[in-house]
Design a protein around this motif. Structure first.
Motif, PDB file in Angstrom:
ATOM      1  N   GLU A  81       0.817  -1.213   0.000  1.00  0.00           N
ATOM      2  CA  GLU A  81       0.000   0.000   0.000  1.00  0.00           C
ATOM      3  C   GLU A  81       0.855   1.269   0.000  1.00  0.00           C
ATOM      4  O   GLU A  81       0.678   2.149   0.845  1.00  0.00           O
ATOM      5  CB  GLU A  81      -0.942   0.008   1.215  1.00  0.00           C
TER       6      GLU A  81
ATOM      7  N   ASP B 103      -1.502  -2.932  -3.713  1.00  0.00           N
ATOM      8  CA  ASP B 103      -2.207  -1.658  -3.610  1.00  0.00           C
ATOM      9  C   ASP B 103      -3.621  -1.836  -4.138  1.00  0.00           C
ATOM     10  O   ASP B 103      -3.875  -2.717  -4.959  1.00  0.00           O
ATOM     11  CB  ASP B 103      -1.475  -0.573  -4.404  1.00  0.00           C
ATOM     12  N   GLN B 104      -4.516  -0.991  -3.665  1.00  0.00           N
ATOM     13  CA  GLN B 104      -5.891  -1.033  -4.145  1.00  0.00           C
ATOM     14  C   GLN B 104      -6.125  -0.089  -5.306  1.00  0.00           C
ATOM     15  O   GLN B 104      -7.155  -0.140  -5.954  1.00  0.00           O
ATOM     16  CB  GLN B 104      -6.850  -0.683  -3.002  1.00  0.00           C
ATOM     17  N   ASP B 105      -5.175   0.771  -5.596  1.00  0.00           N
ATOM     18  CA  ASP B 105      -5.301   1.750  -6.670  1.00  0.00           C
ATOM     19  C   ASP B 105      -4.829   1.110  -7.975  1.00  0.00           C
ATOM     20  O   ASP B 105      -3.662   1.132  -8.318  1.00  0.00           O
ATOM     21  CB  ASP B 105      -4.464   2.983  -6.332  1.00  0.00           C
TER      22      ASP B 105
END
Length: 114
Positions: free
Chosen positions: A37, A68-70
């Motif tokens: 993250e 990461d969530q992006d």
């Protein structure tokens, strides 16, 4: 970061701290660098700077795992995207096969794609 070299880490911004963390990891000359993250809490400007820095690390042939969530951030960096569902890999997508945001959300959470 050069102008901040005399500052204590606790007085740095989140993005600056993130850069110090990555630099510290690189000092160990890792065979694999795992970033968990790295964009969390960063402004859009710092995300762009971080993306550029990670691209430079990748160009140095340091193997990377970036969690990461992006997905838009990741899509600029990755060769392969692993999707996880409840701790298990549910899908593996090559860079050219990564769908748009809405389709990816439908894959992850169900629903109709736009």
């Amino acid at each position: 970061m050069a102008e901040r070299h005399t500052h204590k880490i606790r007085f740095l911004s989140g993005g600056e701290r993130q850069m110090v963390s990555i630099a510290t990891g690189l000092l160990a000359e890792p065979r694999l660098l795992i970033l968990n993250e790295p964009t969390l809490g960063l402004s859009p400007k710092l995300r762009t700077e971080l993306c550029t820095a990670i691209k430079s690390i990748k160009a140095m042939s340091v193997p990377l795992i970036v969690i990461d969530q992006d997905v838009s951030f990741l899509s600029e960096l990755i060769d392969r995207l692993y999707l996880f569902d409840h701790g298990r890999i549910s899908n593996v997508l090559e860079r050219n096969d990564i769908p748009d945001h809405d389709t990816l959300m439908a894959m992850l959470f169900g629903g109709v794609t736009s």
